[in-house]
Scaffold this motif. Structure first.
Motif, short mmCIF file in Angstrom:
data_model
loop_
_atom_site.label_atom_id
_atom_site.label_comp_id
_atom_site.label_asym_id
_atom_site.label_seq_id
_atom_site.Cartn_x
_atom_site.Cartn_y
_atom_site.Cartn_z
N GLU A 82 23.65 41.16 42.23
CA GLU A 82 24.52 41.91 43.13
C GLU A 82 25.49 42.79 42.36
OE1 GLU A 82 26.36 39.51 46.14
OE2 GLU A 82 24.42 38.71 46.78
N SER A 83 26.01 42.32 41.23
CA SER A 83 26.95 43.14 40.45
C SER A 83 26.24 44.37 39.88
CB SER A 83 27.60 42.32 39.34
OG SER A 83 26.66 41.99 38.33
N VAL A 84 25.00 44.20 39.43
CA VAL A 84 24.24 45.34 38.93
C VAL A 84 23.96 46.34 40.06
CG1 VAL A 84 22.02 46.04 37.93
CG2 VAL A 84 23.22 44.06 37.00
N LYS A 85 23.59 45.83 41.22
CA LYS A 85 23.35 46.72 42.36
C LYS A 85 24.60 47.51 42.73
CE LYS A 85 19.55 44.47 44.80
NZ LYS A 85 19.16 43.84 46.06
N ARG A 86 25.75 46.84 42.73
CA ARG A 86 27.01 47.52 43.06
C ARG A 86 27.30 48.62 42.05
NH1 ARG A 86 28.96 42.24 44.56
NH2 ARG A 86 29.16 42.20 46.82
#
Length: 130
Positions: free
Chosen positions: A6-10
């Motif tokens: 999720e952090s990479v997607k954000r």
């Protein structure tokens, strides 16, 4: 690990899957009322009105619990919306917490209702997505 993904997607601006609770946080009280009333089979005016029938009371209880405890709304704002006193909203929340075991399922179904309602409003208003 899901948090890493999720952090990479954000960081890359990609859509991140929201939990039902997260989608409730951004919901307007009107949309929340619409979803709660639909789940209870009543019109929002019945929930906001002075009625004391069991269905309206149950809808107000659910609405108060989700708005205040899970939607991060103040008791004052919720009371004003329901046309009730703050004490009444507080009492609804205490009573609603007794049935909190059913809340995760309820939150999920409400989040689905809210997302569907938002999607319908976006489709009906082409300028809303710009």
């Amino acid at each position: 690990d899901a948090a890493f993904v999720e952090s990479v997607k954000r960081e890359r601006g990609l859509p991140v899957r929201q939990s039902p609770r997260e989608s409730l946080r951004g919901a307007s009280l009107d949309l929340l009322a619409e979803a709660v009333c639909e789940a209870h089979g009543i019109h929002p005016s019945q929930m906001q009105g002075p009625g004391r029938d069991a269905t309206a009371v149950s809808a107000r209880r659910v609405f108060s619990v989700i708005a205040v405890l899970h939607g991060h709304r103040s008791m004052t704002e919720t009371a004003r919306y329901l046309q009730r006193s703050i004490a009444s909203v507080s009492q609804s929340i205490r009573a609603g917490e007794e049935v909190s075991g059913t809340l995760p399922r309820l939150e999920e179904s409400l989040a689905v209702c809210l997302m569907a309602t938002q999607n319908l409003k976006l489709k009906s208003d082409p300028l809303a997505s710009t």
